[in-house]
Motif scaffolding. Structure first.
Motif, PDB file in Angstrom:
ATOM      1  N   GLU A  49      48.203  52.105  75.066  1.00  0.00           N
ATOM      2  CA  GLU A  49      49.635  51.953  74.796  1.00  0.00           C
ATOM      3  C   GLU A  49      50.322  53.320  74.712  1.00  0.00           C
ATOM      4  OE1 GLU A  49      52.221  49.472  71.472  1.00  0.00           O
ATOM      5  OE2 GLU A  49      50.079  49.020  71.690  1.00  0.00           O
ATOM      6  N   ILE A  50      49.673  54.247  74.057  1.00  0.00           N
ATOM      7  CA  ILE A  50      50.229  55.606  73.941  1.00  0.00           C
ATOM      8  C   ILE A  50      50.344  56.250  75.316  1.00  0.00           C
ATOM      9  CG2 ILE A  50      49.728  57.951  73.122  1.00  0.00           C
ATOM     10  CD1 ILE A  50      48.456  56.648  70.605  1.00  0.00           C
ATOM     11  N   THR A  51      49.290  56.122  76.106  1.00  0.00           N
ATOM     12  CA  THR A  51      49.268  56.732  77.437  1.00  0.00           C
ATOM     13  C   THR A  51      50.359  56.133  78.322  1.00  0.00           C
ATOM     14  OG1 THR A  51      46.884  56.931  77.156  1.00  0.00           O
ATOM     15  CG2 THR A  51      47.761  57.360  79.347  1.00  0.00           C
ATOM     16  N   GLN A  52      50.468  54.813  78.282  1.00  0.00           N
ATOM     17  CA  GLN A  52      51.481  54.150  79.114  1.00  0.00           C
ATOM     18  C   GLN A  52      52.899  54.528  78.701  1.00  0.00           C
ATOM     19  OE1 GLN A  52      50.239  50.038  78.841  1.00  0.00           O
ATOM     20  NE2 GLN A  52      48.277  50.610  79.778  1.00  0.00           N
ATOM     21  N   ALA A  53      53.069  54.876  77.439  1.00  0.00           N
ATOM     22  CA  ALA A  53      54.390  55.277  76.959  1.00  0.00           C
ATOM     23  C   ALA A  53      54.653  56.752  77.266  1.00  0.00           C
ATOM     24  CB  ALA A  53      54.503  55.015  75.471  1.00  0.00           C
ATOM     25  N   GLY A  54      53.716  57.382  77.939  1.00  0.00           N
ATOM     26  CA  GLY A  54      53.932  58.791  78.309  1.00  0.00           C
ATOM     27  C   GLY A  54      53.315  59.782  77.335  1.00  0.00           C
ATOM     28  N   GLY A  55      52.605  59.272  76.335  1.00  0.00           N
ATOM     29  CA  GLY A  55      51.948  60.168  75.378  1.00  0.00           C
ATOM     30  C   GLY A  55      50.555  60.542  75.842  1.00  0.00           C
ATOM     31  N   ARG A  56      49.887  61.317  75.025  1.00  0.00           N
ATOM     32  CA  ARG A  56      48.507  61.697  75.349  1.00  0.00           C
ATOM     33  C   ARG A  56      47.627  61.382  74.143  1.00  0.00           C
ATOM     34  NH1 ARG A  56      51.155  66.433  77.052  1.00  0.00           N
ATOM     35  NH2 ARG A  56      50.001  67.752  75.592  1.00  0.00           N
ATOM     36  N   ALA A  57      46.530  60.711  74.419  1.00  0.00           N
ATOM     37  CA  ALA A  57      45.643  60.306  73.331  1.00  0.00           C
ATOM     38  C   ALA A  57      44.224  60.175  73.831  1.00  0.00           C
ATOM     39  CB  ALA A  57      46.108  58.967  72.744  1.00  0.00           C
ATOM     40  N   ILE A  58      43.296  60.376  72.930  1.00  0.00           N
ATOM     41  CA  ILE A  58      41.905  60.126  73.277  1.00  0.00           C
ATOM     42  C   ILE A  58      41.227  59.494  72.070  1.00  0.00           C
ATOM     43  CG2 ILE A  58      41.132  62.442  72.549  1.00  0.00           C
ATOM     44  CD1 ILE A  58      38.988  62.278  74.732  1.00  0.00           C
ATOM     45  N   GLY A  59      40.383  58.515  72.330  1.00  0.00           N
ATOM     46  CA  GLY A  59      39.625  57.897  71.254  1.00  0.00           C
ATOM     47  C   GLY A  59      38.187  58.374  71.295  1.00  0.00           C
ATOM     48  N   VAL A  60      37.585  58.525  70.150  1.00  0.00           N
ATOM     49  CA  VAL A  60      36.177  58.900  70.080  1.00  0.00           C
ATOM     50  C   VAL A  60      35.480  57.965  69.086  1.00  0.00           C
ATOM     51  CG1 VAL A  60      34.526  60.785  69.690  1.00  0.00           C
ATOM     52  CG2 VAL A  60      36.874  61.324  70.397  1.00  0.00           C
ATOM     53  N   PRO A  61      34.473  57.227  69.562  1.00  0.00           N
ATOM     54  CA  PRO A  61      33.774  56.339  68.622  1.00  0.00           C
ATOM     55  C   PRO A  61      33.022  57.182  67.602  1.00  0.00           C
ATOM     56  CG  PRO A  61      32.679  56.335  70.771  1.00  0.00           C
ATOM     57  CD  PRO A  61      33.895  57.195  70.904  1.00  0.00           C
ATOM     58  N   THR A  62      33.329  57.004  66.348  1.00  0.00           N
ATOM     59  CA  THR A  62      32.803  57.900  65.318  1.00  0.00           C
ATOM     60  C   THR A  62      32.510  57.159  64.028  1.00  0.00           C
ATOM     61  OG1 THR A  62      34.312  59.580  66.226  1.00  0.00           O
ATOM     62  CG2 THR A  62      33.284  60.069  64.099  1.00  0.00           C
ATOM     63  N   ASP A  63      31.356  57.426  63.477  1.00  0.00           N
ATOM     64  CA  ASP A  63      31.035  56.922  62.135  1.00  0.00           C
ATOM     65  C   ASP A  63      31.426  58.027  61.157  1.00  0.00           C
ATOM     66  OD1 ASP A  63      29.958  56.168  59.747  1.00  0.00           O
ATOM     67  OD2 ASP A  63      27.932  55.826  60.498  1.00  0.00           O
ATOM     68  N   VAL A  64      32.529  57.816  60.430  1.00  0.00           N
ATOM     69  CA  VAL A  64      33.031  58.889  59.558  1.00  0.00           C
ATOM     70  C   VAL A  64      32.070  59.252  58.440  1.00  0.00           C
ATOM     71  CG1 VAL A  64      35.503  58.582  59.971  1.00  0.00           C
ATOM     72  CG2 VAL A  64      34.340  57.198  58.219  1.00  0.00           C
ATOM     73  N   SER A  65      31.129  58.385  58.150  1.00  0.00           N
ATOM     74  CA  SER A  65      30.170  58.723  57.083  1.00  0.00           C
ATOM     75  C   SER A  65      29.128  59.727  57.581  1.00  0.00           C
ATOM     76  CB  SER A  65      29.499  57.455  56.544  1.00  0.00           C
ATOM     77  OG  SER A  65      28.667  56.885  57.529  1.00  0.00           O
ATOM     78  N   ASP A  66      29.213  60.089  58.843  1.00  0.00           N
ATOM     79  CA  ASP A  66      28.310  61.085  59.424  1.00  0.00           C
ATOM     80  C   ASP A  66      29.106  62.379  59.664  1.00  0.00           C
ATOM     81  OD1 ASP A  66      26.843  62.712  61.135  1.00  0.00           O
ATOM     82  OD2 ASP A  66      26.163  61.058  62.404  1.00  0.00           O
ATOM     83  N   ALA A  67      28.851  63.366  58.808  1.00  0.00           N
ATOM     84  CA  ALA A  67      29.638  64.612  58.855  1.00  0.00           C
ATOM     85  C   ALA A  67      29.598  65.277  60.225  1.00  0.00           C
ATOM     86  CB  ALA A  67      29.143  65.586  57.791  1.00  0.00           C
ATOM     87  N   ALA A  68      28.415  65.336  60.800  1.00  0.00           N
ATOM     88  CA  ALA A  68      28.280  66.000  62.092  1.00  0.00           C
ATOM     89  C   ALA A  68      29.063  65.249  63.166  1.00  0.00           C
ATOM     90  CB  ALA A  68      26.811  66.092  62.480  1.00  0.00           C
ATOM     91  N   ALA A  69      29.055  63.940  63.077  1.00  0.00           N
ATOM     92  CA  ALA A  69      29.772  63.133  64.068  1.00  0.00           C
ATOM     93  C   ALA A  69      31.271  63.405  64.012  1.00  0.00           C
ATOM     94  CB  ALA A  69      29.490  61.646  63.829  1.00  0.00           C
ATOM     95  N   VAL A  70      31.794  63.574  62.805  1.00  0.00           N
ATOM     96  CA  VAL A  70      33.233  63.822  62.667  1.00  0.00           C
ATOM     97  C   VAL A  70      33.587  65.180  63.281  1.00  0.00           C
ATOM     98  CG1 VAL A  70      35.132  64.132  61.040  1.00  0.00           C
ATOM     99  CG2 VAL A  70      33.391  62.392  60.612  1.00  0.00           C
TER     100      VAL A  70
END
Lengths: 249, 249, 249, 249
Positions: A49-70
Motif C-alpha cells: 500500500e505504501i509503495t503504490q501510494a508512491g512511498g518507499r518501504a521494506i518489510g523484514v521478518p523479525t523476531d524482536v525477542s532476538d537482539a541480533a535479529a533486530v
C-alpha cells in the motif's frame, strides 16, 4: 511524495493490519519506512500500500525477542535498494508496537504465558531500543525537521493490573518502566521518548462494537503518533492516553 | 512463645540481614516461619535468632526463579520437625521480599542485567505466588485470627522509571503489576494482597547516612508488614509507602 | 486508663457516629481527646462513651470553616478541666475527618454545592492545619512516644474525578494537595502527615450492604489511623488506601 | 483567512502574553475567537495581532470568578460585530487558561492566598465550564469539523503537592478534579474534555533560562491544544503532559 527523503527514515516494529500498519503508512508520507513483524504476511499488504501510494518501504521478518535479529534487520533494510537511502541517512522515528495478548486466571497462568508477555514487551522493546537509540542519537546532531523520536504503544494494563491480567500487565508495566527510564536518560540528550496508553478496543474488519466512532481508529492513533513526532524539543509529551469518547475510564 | 501455633505458619522469601530477616523475626512471634534465600548464609543467623528467642523456623536454600524448587521448599519445610506443624496446618502469611539491584546507563545494560531483574521480580514472584496462593486459599475457609495475607516488597522504582534504572524498574513495575492483578482476583476471595513501596535507604551495619532516624529501620518496615497482616478483611490496604522523615519525594 | 497522659493530647475534627467517633475512641485509649463537630449532637455520644470507659474527652461545637473558631476551640479545650492537662501539654495527634457529600450532574451543580465541598475540605482543613501544626511542632522537641501526627481522611474522589462528582472531587483533590504539601514541608521537621483514601462504603446502623465484612468498619479504619500514628519517623507512610475485600477497584 | 468561519467560534479565558495569547492566535487561524482576561491590557495586543493577520477576535474584560460576568461576556461577544457570527453560530472550542501563582511556607499562607488560588482554579473554571458546556453540547448536534472541545491548562502542581505549594496545588488539584469529572460526564455526550499538564517554565521576553529550547514555547503549547481539538471522537486524549527536553521530572 516525489520529495520523499533520502536522508531520513523511520522504523516500526509490530506491524499488522491495525495500529502498526496505520502508523507505518502515516510516517511513510514523510519518510521511507522499515516494517518489522514476525511473519511477512503481517506487513506485506502495508508495504504494498505504501509503495503504490508512491512511498518507499521494506518489510523484514523479525523476531524482536532476538537482539541480533533486530540489529540485522535494521542493517539489511537501510542498505536495501527499496528505501533508496543515502549512506549517512539518519533514523528519525522508531515506533515499538509489538504486543501479545494474555488473559487467564492466575492459577491457570503458565510460565509460557508470562514468557510470551515479557519476551515481546520487555526483552523485545529492550532489543529494539538498544538497536535504534544509537541511530537516533546520531540524528540529534543533524538538523532534522523534527527531533528524533521513540514511541511505544502501551495499554490500560500498563497502569493497572486487573484480575486475570497478571501476565499481560507484567509485560505492559515493564515496557512502560523502560520507556520512562529512557525518557529521563535520553530526553536531555534531545531524543523524544513517548509512551501511548491505548485505552479501548481498536476497530478492525473483524472487531467492531457497532457504535459509531465507538472504537479507536488505527488511523487516528497513527495521527497521534505523528503529532508526538512533530513536537519540538521545547515541548515534549511523555505520556498520552487515547480512548473512544464512549469508553468508561 | 509457648503458645506458638501448630496449625498456622508463615513463609518469607528473600531473607537476608535487612528487611527479610526483620519480617521473619516479626512474624515468628506469632507463627512458625519458613525462610527462603538462595544461600544458607543469608538466613542462618535469622533462623538461629528466632529459635533462641523460643520461636520455630526453618530455612531452605531456594532459587525462587525455579518454580519446582519453590514448591519443593514449601513441602519440605512444612513436613520438617523444626516447625512442629499439624498435618493440616494452614499458611496464613506469605511475604515476597526477594530483590536484586541493577543500575546502568541503558546502552551498557546487557540482556543478563534485564534477566536478573525479571527473574527475581517477575518470574520469582510468579513462582512464589503460584506456590503459596493455593495454600492461602485453604486458610480462608478456616477461622484464622487474621486473613491470609500475601505481601510484596516494592520500591520507588515500582512507580517511577528513572534514568539508568530501565532494568531495575522493569522488574519492579512487573512485580507491582502482578501484585495488583492478584489483589483484584484474590481479594474478593478473602486473601489480602498488599504491595509496599520502600522509598529510601534501609539502615544496616554497612549502610548508614549518619542522620538520626534518617534511614528506614528494617524492624519498622517489619512492623508495617505485620500491621497489614492484622487488618480485617473489612479494611484491606492494597498499597503502602514507607520512607524516612527526611526523605525527599 | 489510670495512666492516661496529662502531658499529651489529641484532637479529632469531624466527629460523628462513623469514622470520626471511632478514631476519637481509639486515640482516647492513650490520650485525652478533643472532639470537634458543627453540632453537639454529633459528638456527644462519643464523649460520653470515652468518659464512661475511663478516658477523658471534651467536645466543642465548631465550624471548621471559621479559622478563629478552630483556634478558639483548641484553646478552650486544652484549658478545660475535663481533659486535666498540664500547662505545657503537647498535641501529638490531629485528625481531620470533616466531610460533606455532593453528587449532581454538573449543569445542575450550584455555586453553593461547590462552596460546601471547598469550605469543608479546603478551607476547613487549611484552618485545622494552621491551628494544629504550631502545636505539633512543639511536640517534636519533646520526647513523645510517637512522632506528632496529622492524619487526613480522604476518599476515592481524592484521586479520581467521576461523572457527577465535580464538586465533591474538587474538595477532596484540594485536601489531598494540601496534605501532600504539608507532608513535604513538615515531614523533614519531624511531623508525620498522612492521607488515608477510604475506598468503599462505611458500615453504620443505617447503611449496610448485607455482605459479611463487605463494608468498611469504622473501628478498623480507626486502627489504621492509630497504626499510622505509631510509625517511627524512620518509617513514615504518606498515603494509605483502605477498602473492604469485596470492593471493586 | 478569507474563509474564516461565521458559524463556529472559540473562546479562551486567561489571555496574556504567554500560553493564553498563543492559544488564541492558534485557534484564530480557524475560528473567530473571544478572549477573556481581567484587564484589557492583557489581551489587547493579541486581539490586534489576530485582526491584523486577517482573523476576527474580541476581548472582554472579565473576572472569571464572577459567574454572571462570564455568561455576560459570552453573550456580548457572540453578538458583537467584530466576530461576524451567524445567529446560530456554535462554540466549538473553549480553553481555560486562567491562573495565579502562590508560593509560601504553609504557616505564612493566608486565607486570601488560598482564596486567590481557589477563585481562579476552582470557582473560575466552574463558572467557565457551566457557561460554555451548554453551547458545546449544541455544537455536538451540528456537523462540526472537529468535536467540540474543552481544554484546561494544568501544571505539575495539579498532580503533586510540593512544600510551600499548599495553596497553589489546592487550586490546581481541584481544577484537575473538575476536568476529570467533566471528561467522564460529557465525553460520552461527544465533548472532548482534556487537561494539559504544563511541566516546566514557559519562555517569555522576561523569563528565559538561557538554554536553547530549554523552556516551553507558548506556540508549541498552543499547537498541542490545537492538536487535541482536532482529535476525532474515536480517539480522545484526556491528559497530556508537556515539558522541555531538559526538564527533570
Amino acid at each position: 511524495m516525489a520529495s520523499l527523503s533520502k536522508s531520513l527514515y523511520a522504523i516500526v516494529a509490530g506491524v499488522g493490519p491495525g495500529t502498526g500498519g496505520a502508523v507505518a503508512k502515516r510516517f511513510a508520507k514523510a519518510y521511507p519506512v522499515i516494517l518489522l513483524a514476525r511473519q511477512e504476511a503481517s506487513y506485506k499488504a502495508t508495504v504494498d500500500e505504501i509503495t503504490q501510494a508512491g512511498g518507499r518501504a521494506i518489510g523484514v521478518p523479525t523476531d524482536v525477542s532476538d537482539a541480533a535479529a533486530v540489529k540485522h534487520a535494521l542493517e539489511t533494510a537501510t542498505a536495501s535498494k527499496e528505501l533508496q537511502l543515502d549512506a549517512n541517512a539518519k533514523l528519525v522515528a522508531a515506533v515499538y508496537n509489538a504486543s501479545v495478548f494474555v488473559m487467564k486466571p492466575f492459577l491457570e497462568l503458565e510460565k509460557e504465558d508470562l514468557d510470551k508477555s515479557l519476551q515481546v514487551n520487555a526483552y523485545g522493546f529492550f532489543n529494539f531500543a538498544q538497536a535504534t537509540l544509537p541511530h537516533l542519537l546520531k540524528a540529534v546532531e543533524s538538523d532534522t525537521p523534527h527531533p528524533p523520536t521513540l514511541i511505544v504503544t502501551g495499554a490500560t494494563a500498563a497502569i493497572r493490573g486487573s484480575a486475570k491480567f497478571a501476565g499481560f500487565a507484567a509485560g505492559k508495566f515493564a515496557k512502560r518502566a523502560i520507556t520512562q527510564s529512557l525518557a529521563r536518560e535520553f530526553g536531555p540528550q534531545g531524543i523524544h521518548v513517548a509512551h501511548v496508553i491505548i485505552d479501548g478496543g481498536i476497530k478492525s474488519p473483524r472487531y467492531d462494537n457497532g457504535i459509531k466512532d465507538g472504537m479507536l481508529s488505527p488511523d487516528a492513533i497513527a495521527d497521534s503518533y505523528w503529532y508526538l513526532h512533530t513536537q519540538p524539543r521545547s515541548c515534549f509529551t511523555q505520556e498520552l492516553d487515547v480512548r473512544p469518547y464512549v469508553e468508561k475510564f
